[in-house]
Design a protein around this motif. Structure first.
Motif, PDB file in Angstrom:
ATOM      1  N   ALA A 199       0.960  -1.290   0.054  1.00 32.10           N
ATOM      2  CA  ALA A 199      -0.046   0.012   0.003  1.00 32.10           C
ATOM      3  C   ALA A 199       0.770   1.224  -0.055  1.00 32.10           C
ATOM      4  O   ALA A 199       0.538   2.420  -0.638  1.00 32.10           O
ATOM      5  CB  ALA A 199      -1.003  -0.066   1.293  1.00 32.10           C
ATOM      6  N   THR A 200       1.852   1.164   0.749  1.00 33.00           N
ATOM      7  CA  THR A 200       2.866   2.338   0.776  1.00 33.00           C
ATOM      8  C   THR A 200       3.500   2.610  -0.528  1.00 33.00           C
ATOM      9  O   THR A 200       3.700   3.710  -1.131  1.00 33.00           O
ATOM     10  CB  THR A 200       4.098   2.152   1.637  1.00 33.00           C
ATOM     11  N   ALA A 201       3.870   1.406  -1.351  1.00 30.09           N
ATOM     12  CA  ALA A 201       4.413   1.613  -2.739  1.00 30.09           C
ATOM     13  C   ALA A 201       3.397   2.297  -3.698  1.00 30.09           C
ATOM     14  O   ALA A 201       3.818   2.958  -4.557  1.00 30.09           O
ATOM     15  CB  ALA A 201       4.841   0.291  -2.984  1.00 30.09           C
ATOM     16  N   GLN A 202       2.135   1.633  -3.621  1.00 33.22           N
ATOM     17  CA  GLN A 202       1.077   2.270  -4.379  1.00 33.22           C
ATOM     18  C   GLN A 202       0.905   3.608  -3.938  1.00 33.22           C
ATOM     19  O   GLN A 202       0.494   4.546  -5.021  1.00 33.22           O
ATOM     20  CB  GLN A 202      -0.178   1.379  -4.223  1.00 33.22           C
ATOM     21  N   HIS A 203       0.732   4.078  -2.924  1.00 28.65           N
ATOM     22  CA  HIS A 203       0.872   5.339  -2.411  1.00 28.65           C
ATOM     23  C   HIS A 203       1.707   6.333  -3.036  1.00 28.65           C
ATOM     24  O   HIS A 203       1.541   7.437  -3.691  1.00 28.65           O
ATOM     25  CB  HIS A 203       0.519   5.654  -1.136  1.00 28.65           C
ATOM     26  N   TYR A 208       3.602  10.608  -6.961  1.00 25.67           N
ATOM     27  CA  TYR A 208       4.759  10.886  -7.668  1.00 25.67           C
ATOM     28  C   TYR A 208       4.660  10.273  -9.013  1.00 25.67           C
ATOM     29  O   TYR A 208       5.597  10.454  -9.976  1.00 25.67           O
ATOM     30  CB  TYR A 208       5.935  10.438  -7.075  1.00 25.67           C
ATOM     31  N   ASP A 209       3.481   9.680  -9.745  1.00 26.24           N
ATOM     32  CA  ASP A 209       3.214   9.518 -10.798  1.00 26.24           C
ATOM     33  C   ASP A 209       4.226   8.385 -11.517  1.00 26.24           C
ATOM     34  O   ASP A 209       5.053   8.741 -12.408  1.00 26.24           O
ATOM     35  CB  ASP A 209       3.201  10.935 -11.641  1.00 26.24           C
ATOM     36  N   PHE A 210       4.500   7.197 -10.839  1.00 26.86           N
ATOM     37  CA  PHE A 210       5.280   6.287 -11.530  1.00 26.86           C
ATOM     38  C   PHE A 210       4.413   4.867 -11.273  1.00 26.86           C
ATOM     39  O   PHE A 210       3.533   5.293 -10.470  1.00 26.86           O
ATOM     40  CB  PHE A 210       6.773   6.057 -10.862  1.00 26.86           C
ATOM     41  N   SER A 211       4.780   3.872 -11.920  1.00 28.81           N
ATOM     42  CA  SER A 211       3.940   2.942 -11.897  1.00 28.81           C
ATOM     43  C   SER A 211       4.355   1.866 -10.729  1.00 28.81           C
ATOM     44  O   SER A 211       5.301   1.750 -10.365  1.00 28.81           O
ATOM     45  CB  SER A 211       4.016   1.949 -13.377  1.00 28.81           C
ATOM     46  N   CYS A 212       3.204   0.956 -10.330  1.00 27.14           N
ATOM     47  CA  CYS A 212       3.581   0.157  -9.497  1.00 27.14           C
ATOM     48  C   CYS A 212       2.501  -1.048  -9.425  1.00 27.14           C
ATOM     49  O   CYS A 212       1.372  -0.913  -9.514  1.00 27.14           O
ATOM     50  CB  CYS A 212       3.306   0.782  -7.835  1.00 27.14           C
ATOM     51  N   HIS A 213       3.025  -2.226  -9.518  1.00 22.82           N
ATOM     52  CA  HIS A 213       2.221  -3.472  -9.752  1.00 22.82           C
ATOM     53  C   HIS A 213       2.496  -4.287  -8.625  1.00 22.82           C
ATOM     54  O   HIS A 213       3.741  -4.546  -8.164  1.00 22.82           O
ATOM     55  CB  HIS A 213       2.478  -3.932 -11.209  1.00 22.82           C
ATOM     56  N   VAL A 214       1.628  -4.963  -7.994  1.00 24.61           N
ATOM     57  CA  VAL A 214       1.741  -5.905  -6.776  1.00 24.61           C
ATOM     58  C   VAL A 214       1.199  -7.319  -7.186  1.00 24.61           C
ATOM     59  O   VAL A 214       0.269  -7.627  -7.595  1.00 24.61           O
ATOM     60  CB  VAL A 214       1.062  -5.427  -5.564  1.00 24.61           C
ATOM     61  N   LEU A 215       2.280  -8.339  -7.414  1.00 24.44           N
ATOM     62  CA  LEU A 215       1.880  -9.555  -7.526  1.00 24.44           C
ATOM     63  C   LEU A 215       1.429 -10.534  -6.459  1.00 24.44           C
ATOM     64  O   LEU A 215       2.031 -10.218  -5.436  1.00 24.44           O
ATOM     65  CB  LEU A 215       2.956 -10.347  -8.322  1.00 24.44           C
ATOM     66  N   PRO A 238      -0.536 -13.258   3.644  1.00 18.43           N
ATOM     67  CA  PRO A 238      -0.112 -13.670   2.170  1.00 18.43           C
ATOM     68  C   PRO A 238       1.088 -12.722   1.825  1.00 18.43           C
ATOM     69  O   PRO A 238       1.265 -11.555   2.275  1.00 18.43           O
ATOM     70  CB  PRO A 238      -1.341 -13.403   1.406  1.00 18.43           C
ATOM     71  N   PRO A 239       2.025 -13.284   1.106  1.00 20.55           N
ATOM     72  CA  PRO A 239       3.111 -12.592   0.454  1.00 20.55           C
ATOM     73  C   PRO A 239       2.754 -11.779  -0.611  1.00 20.55           C
ATOM     74  O   PRO A 239       1.723 -11.671  -1.269  1.00 20.55           O
ATOM     75  CB  PRO A 239       4.064 -13.675  -0.229  1.00 20.55           C
ATOM     76  N   LYS A 240       3.436 -10.435  -0.655  1.00 24.08           N
ATOM     77  CA  LYS A 240       3.380  -9.658  -1.919  1.00 24.08           C
ATOM     78  C   LYS A 240       4.751  -9.431  -2.599  1.00 24.08           C
ATOM     79  O   LYS A 240       5.644  -9.552  -2.045  1.00 24.08           O
ATOM     80  CB  LYS A 240       2.790  -8.214  -1.162  1.00 24.08           C
ATOM     81  N   PHE A 241       4.814  -9.267  -3.884  1.00 30.09           N
ATOM     82  CA  PHE A 241       5.568  -9.069  -4.581  1.00 30.09           C
ATOM     83  C   PHE A 241       5.549  -7.649  -5.519  1.00 30.09           C
ATOM     84  O   PHE A 241       4.880  -7.444  -6.338  1.00 30.09           O
ATOM     85  CB  PHE A 241       6.038 -10.237  -5.560  1.00 30.09           C
ATOM     86  N   ILE A 242       6.266  -6.832  -4.786  1.00 29.68           N
ATOM     87  CA  ILE A 242       5.936  -5.381  -5.288  1.00 29.68           C
ATOM     88  C   ILE A 242       7.077  -4.845  -6.469  1.00 29.68           C
ATOM     89  O   ILE A 242       8.287  -5.238  -6.205  1.00 29.68           O
ATOM     90  CB  ILE A 242       6.140  -4.438  -4.124  1.00 29.68           C
ATOM     91  N   VAL A 243       6.590  -4.378  -7.503  1.00 24.05           N
ATOM     92  CA  VAL A 243       7.141  -4.109  -8.601  1.00 24.05           C
ATOM     93  C   VAL A 243       6.959  -2.555  -8.899  1.00 24.05           C
ATOM     94  O   VAL A 243       5.854  -2.152  -9.234  1.00 24.05           O
ATOM     95  CB  VAL A 243       6.630  -4.893 -10.034  1.00 24.05           C
ATOM     96  N   MET A 244       7.793  -1.687  -8.873  1.00 30.93           N
ATOM     97  CA  MET A 244       7.962  -0.017  -9.088  1.00 30.93           C
ATOM     98  C   MET A 244       8.693   0.080 -10.369  1.00 30.93           C
ATOM     99  O   MET A 244       9.941  -0.320 -10.548  1.00 30.93           O
ATOM    100  CB  MET A 244       8.201   0.576  -8.011  1.00 30.93           C
ATOM    101  N   GLU A 245       8.193   1.239 -11.265  1.00 30.17           N
ATOM    102  CA  GLU A 245       8.959   1.415 -12.419  1.00 30.17           C
ATOM    103  C   GLU A 245       8.884   3.065 -12.471  1.00 30.17           C
ATOM    104  O   GLU A 245       7.880   3.543 -12.622  1.00 30.17           O
ATOM    105  CB  GLU A 245       8.288   1.038 -13.590  1.00 30.17           C
ATOM    106  N   TYR A 246      10.061   3.614 -12.303  1.00 35.11           N
ATOM    107  CA  TYR A 246      10.122   5.103 -12.454  1.00 35.11           C
ATOM    108  C   TYR A 246      10.890   5.492 -13.819  1.00 35.11           C
ATOM    109  O   TYR A 246      11.857   5.024 -13.921  1.00 35.11           O
ATOM    110  CB  TYR A 246      10.910   5.643 -11.349  1.00 35.11           C
ATOM    111  N   HIS A 247      10.126   5.930 -14.834  1.00 35.29           N
ATOM    112  CA  HIS A 247      10.786   6.426 -16.029  1.00 35.29           C
ATOM    113  C   HIS A 247      10.860   7.899 -16.430  1.00 35.29           C
ATOM    114  O   HIS A 247       9.784   8.657 -16.370  1.00 35.29           O
ATOM    115  CB  HIS A 247       9.953   5.619 -17.091  1.00 35.29           C
ATOM    116  N   ASN A 248      12.010   8.492 -16.327  1.00 34.48           N
ATOM    117  CA  ASN A 248      12.252   9.880 -16.318  1.00 34.48           C
ATOM    118  C   ASN A 248      13.388  10.467 -17.398  1.00 34.48           C
ATOM    119  O   ASN A 248      13.973  11.233 -17.050  1.00 34.48           O
ATOM    120  CB  ASN A 248      12.287  10.495 -15.210  1.00 34.48           C
TER     121      ASN A 248
END
Length: 487
Positions: A199-203, A208-215, A238-248
């Protein structure tokens, strides 16, 4: 607390902070000394301000001068980066502990030959950000918040404005990133769960307008992350696998990938840890917290880079269905692992994350983990262990470590250490015995990044403090932000 920049003369405030070079006051200080009847020069002459660099002295001033008091900061006759950094920390302690609501800091007026105005401003702001930090939201009777509300940085010359503003912006971003990392580390494990990290990653991504996907679990099973999932088995969370992508940056520019260990509580599993001090195993997610802190700072600074963040997050708990010593699991890479000790779980979740991150074709991969007690035995609580399979990457991280004063030391990673990971029944064991424990842990991880520039930061000794000063440190956010800002 807010920050402003004033130029070319200080505005009225509760407190004025002045540098002293040995016994020499800047022009601004000399003028104040004259109007105050020689209070400043007399105190220096009488030895009230120690000659030792970073010493601080607070003096009251007569009414009508625009300031209630002055703080003198000893920079010594020949200041260097360390003196400025130490002085900023001493100053921050003095200001935050005082009754001042406003302060004007004129350390930039020291005017010595090699003064770096950006660095001076950065150190002051970051030191104050860290000093005002409090973690007391779970206390019913919290201590009063610091009174300091507004700090003005003096730019004595117009030509200094840009550098001081740049230092202010960087110091703020670094402070925000470190304090986020500290908050996440300090939270109790019943609050800071894998879901909370996600939830912190998604917030952050939304802010800040980058992408976040949680597996989720099913997706991880489809990806055949057998090593990661084996650690998560014993927990009802349950486990979470957090993927963040910042493209600038240009799309053709390969990203740097940060991989953070996210064990939100580590009981040791079936290989149960001793009860004493086990509460500190809430800090076993400080690698993940570091990645989130770095992402916040990078986004706040609008760095022109491409960055990927990977966080495998779960709890390591004992249960009837938990992984057992002697079990063999298959990692996402297809390599099999004999689990000889379930308390060596960090490498088991990181290895699948290191395999997954290859799909982004990163220019470099850096994992951050509270991985081994052995690293504390080797380097104590002062220095982060740095392992790397690429000299250029290692040198860049060590340079960033020096520039940020976030200490790291390169450890060996010779092929001979791989022998300790041999298993009679699988491709490898997950431990190599007591000798060189931090090195064999890194050697294990290196098997999953063979074709990749990779570095591993073992922060087991530096991510938090015990005892009276117990709490997360926010390291190694300074090191990583410095490295990324230089790209």
């Amino acid at each position: 607390m807010e920050f402003t920049i004033v130029s070319p003369t200080p505005e009225s405030a509760d407190c004025l902070v002045l540098p002293v070079l040995g016994e020499k006051l800047p022009t601004l200080g000399k003028e104040l000394d004259t109007t105050s009847g020689g209070i400043l020069s007399q105190a220096i002459k009488d030895g009230e301000l120690a000659a030792k660099a970073a010493s601080v002295l607070t003096l009251g001033l007569p009414a009508g001068l625009g300031f209630k008091r002055v703080v003198l900061v000893q920079l010594s006759k020949e200041p260097n980066d360390k003196v400025v950094r130490d002085s900023a920390r001493s100053l921050a302690k003095a200001l935050v502990a005082s009754q001042n609501q406003t302060a004007c800091v004129a350390l930039s007026a020291a005017g010595y030959k090699k003064q770096d105005q950006k660095a001076t401003a950065q150190e002051i702001v970051n030191a104050l950000m860290l000093e005002v930090y409090r973690f007391d939201q779970f206390k019913s009777d919290a201590a009063p918040a610091p009174k300091l509300e507004l700090v003005s940085l003096l730019a004595p010359k117009k030509g200094d404005l840009d550098d001081i503003e740049a230092g202010l912006v960087y110091g703020l971003a670094l402070g925000h990133g470190m304090n986020l990392t500290r908050d996440l580390g300090n939270l109790p494990p019943n609050v800071c769960t894998p879901d909370y990290l996600a939830a912190t990653a998604q917030h952050l991504a939304h802010t800040y307008d980058f992408s976040c996907h949680v597996l989720e679990q099913e997706e991880l099973e489809t990806l055949k992350m057998g090593s990661f999932l084996s650690v998560a088995k014993g927990s009802i969370v349950p486990p979470k696998f957090i993927v963040m992508e910042y493209h600038n940056a240009d799309k053709k520019q390969k990203p740097v990938a940060l991989v953070g260990k996210g064990i939100t509580f580590d009981s040791g599993g079936i290989s149960l840890k001793p009860g004493e001090g086990m509460d500190e195993m809430k800090y076993d997610m400080c690698g993940a917290a570091t990645v989130l802190g770095v992402f916040r700072a990078v986004a706040e600074l609008d760095l022109k880079i491409n960055l990927v963040g990977i966080i495998p997050a779960c709890e390591n708990m004992p249960a009837g269905n938990a992984v057992k010593p002697g079990d063999i699991v298959t990692s996402m890479s297809g390599q099999t692992i004999e689990i000889l000790n379930t308390d060596a779980e960090g490498r088991l979740i990181l290895c699948d994350a290191l395999t997954y991150v290859q799909r982004f074709e990163p220019a470099a991969v850096i994992d951050i983990a509270t991985l081994t007690g052995a690293c504390i035995i080797a380097l104590g609580h002062t220095t982060t262990g740095l392992f790397a399979n690429d000299d250029e990457l290692a040198d860049a991280l060590l340079a960033a470590s020096k520039d940020s004063d976030d200490k790291a030391w390169r450890m060996p990673l010779f092929d001979e250490y791989q022998e300790q990971l041999k298993s009679n029944f699988a491709d490898m064991a997950n431990i190599g015995g007591r000798p060189a424990g931090s090195i064999t842990a890194a050697a294990f991880l290196s098997r999953f990044v063979k074709e990749q520039k990779w570095a591993h930061l073992d922060i087991a000794g530096t991510a938090w403090k015990s005892g009276a000063a117990k709490g997360a440190t926010g390291r190694p956010v300074p090191l990583l932000l410095q490295y990324l800002s230089k790209l």
